[in-house]
Design an enzyme around this catalytic site. Sequence first.
Site, short mmCIF file in Angstrom:
data_model
loop_
_atom_site.label_atom_id
_atom_site.label_comp_id
_atom_site.label_asym_id
_atom_site.label_seq_id
_atom_site.Cartn_x
_atom_site.Cartn_y
_atom_site.Cartn_z
N ASP A 11 12.98 -34.59 19.73
CA ASP A 11 13.68 -35.52 20.62
C ASP A 11 14.27 -34.68 21.74
OD1 ASP A 11 15.51 -37.13 21.90
OD2 ASP A 11 16.54 -37.78 20.08
N TYR A 230 26.32 -32.19 13.26
CA TYR A 230 25.37 -33.27 13.53
C TYR A 230 24.93 -33.24 14.98
CZ TYR A 230 23.27 -37.86 14.01
OH TYR A 230 22.39 -38.89 14.25
N LYS A 233 19.33 -37.05 13.95
CA LYS A 233 18.74 -37.10 12.63
C LYS A 233 17.48 -36.22 12.60
CE LYS A 233 19.76 -38.55 8.68
NZ LYS A 233 20.97 -38.01 8.08
N ASP A 234 17.01 -35.92 11.40
CA ASP A 234 15.91 -34.97 11.24
C ASP A 234 14.55 -35.66 11.28
OD1 ASP A 234 17.97 -33.09 10.60
OD2 ASP A 234 18.02 -33.98 8.61
P1 13P Z 1 18.22 -39.70 16.89
O1 13P Z 1 18.41 -38.68 15.80
O2 13P Z 1 16.94 -40.43 16.77
O3 13P Z 1 18.42 -39.07 18.23
O4 13P Z 1 19.34 -40.82 16.69
C1 13P Z 1 20.68 -40.44 16.76
C2 13P Z 1 21.65 -41.53 16.48
O5 13P Z 1 22.74 -41.23 16.08
C3 13P Z 1 21.30 -42.93 16.71
O6 13P Z 1 22.32 -43.83 16.40
MG MG Z 2 18.03 -39.13 20.11
MG MG Z 3 15.01 -39.66 16.90
#
Ligand code: 13P
Ligand code: MG
Ligand code: MG
Length: 369
Positions: A11, A230, A233-234
Amino acid sequence: MKLTLTAIKADVGSIGGHIRPSDELLAAVERTVTEGGKGLIIDHTLNYTGDDVAILLTHDRGIDDEDVHRLTWDAFLAGTKVAKEQGLYGAGQDILKDAFSGNTRGLGPAVAEMEFDERPNEPFLMFTADKTEPGAYNLPLFLAFADPMYNAGLILSPAGGAGYTFTVMDVDHADGDRVVELNTPEDTYDLAALLRDNGRFVVDSIRSRHDGDIAVSSCTTRLRNIAGKYVGKDDPIMLVRTQKNFPATGEILAPFEICHYVSGFMRGSHIGPMMPVKARSSVSFFDGPPVVSCLAFSVRNGKLAGPVDVFDHPYWDWVRDKASAKAHAIREQGFSGPAMLGIHDLEYVGINHRLNALDERFTVRHEKP
Ligand code: 13P
Ligand code: MG
Ligand code: MG
Ligand code: 13P
């Protein structure tokens, strides 16, 4: 020929929140791979799922090849540059280190790679998911490779009946790869005991016990272990070879109709159902729900045929409605109980500050004598 598949996902910025990358960002990634890949790779394709860009490369240089990894790193840097120019949200989000150090693994992007002798007909799948974690593939992999309710090949095909060797990683262990190998069918209960804990134990790879050939390679990245906090997400990527000595494509897909609950919904802090979506889908409701897409390919001498978008079929429309109903059901209870991750897995430290401050206001009531 000995073929290597390298699938890398990151991302590096998205429009309007964590929704999807821009066309310009994708074009910059594509340009870098096309130009830099000359003489290095055989073929490639680009895709995105939610806010994550996935690059699939075919080549003959083996896994962990420095030049191939550098190419993907450069492509994500090119995407990041555009993301910054366009003011995209989370520009460079998964670029967690300043400099390339020989391998993209451990720098932020999610990596799944495998090398094998190409079969005369070589079908394989690339799964990419958003708003979830690598352990989200645990249940579908267990059911597709170890449960005859989902994989009829385990009882119908001699090669399938030989079982599979699962390599499972303890992703809490930050100092090196802590792994265990378990053989199905005899280790099935031990395997289940590990794989129920999606946040800690993750399927790294699966091999056929019939001939040792590799069937699955999945990423095992934990961004929090790299960044120390944080940062997103992975969102995982996975490659699965299918047919003949492996489960049929449809047997691999079957467990995805469950839309099982996984973590990663909104702020990486909530539980939601994993919805199988068409390729190039965005996310929406409550920054989700968690989504997975799957592209099918055939490959000959490294040249890709496809992709075919396997979740773009009327059957999966019904499944998506089911996922929406499951998302609605758990969202009805907001922050309460299992709708949100447990305190140790919560991705935001703000709640710890709040609880620590409250701690001082607690009093202990003793019974009056
Ligand atoms: P991503 O990990 O896909 O960037 O999403 C982060 C998030 O906290 C969405 O609410
Ligand atoms: Mg994101
Ligand atoms: Mg993502
Ligand atoms: P293969 O014989 O190519 O493995 O195909 C099995 C099948 O019919 C899948 O449904």
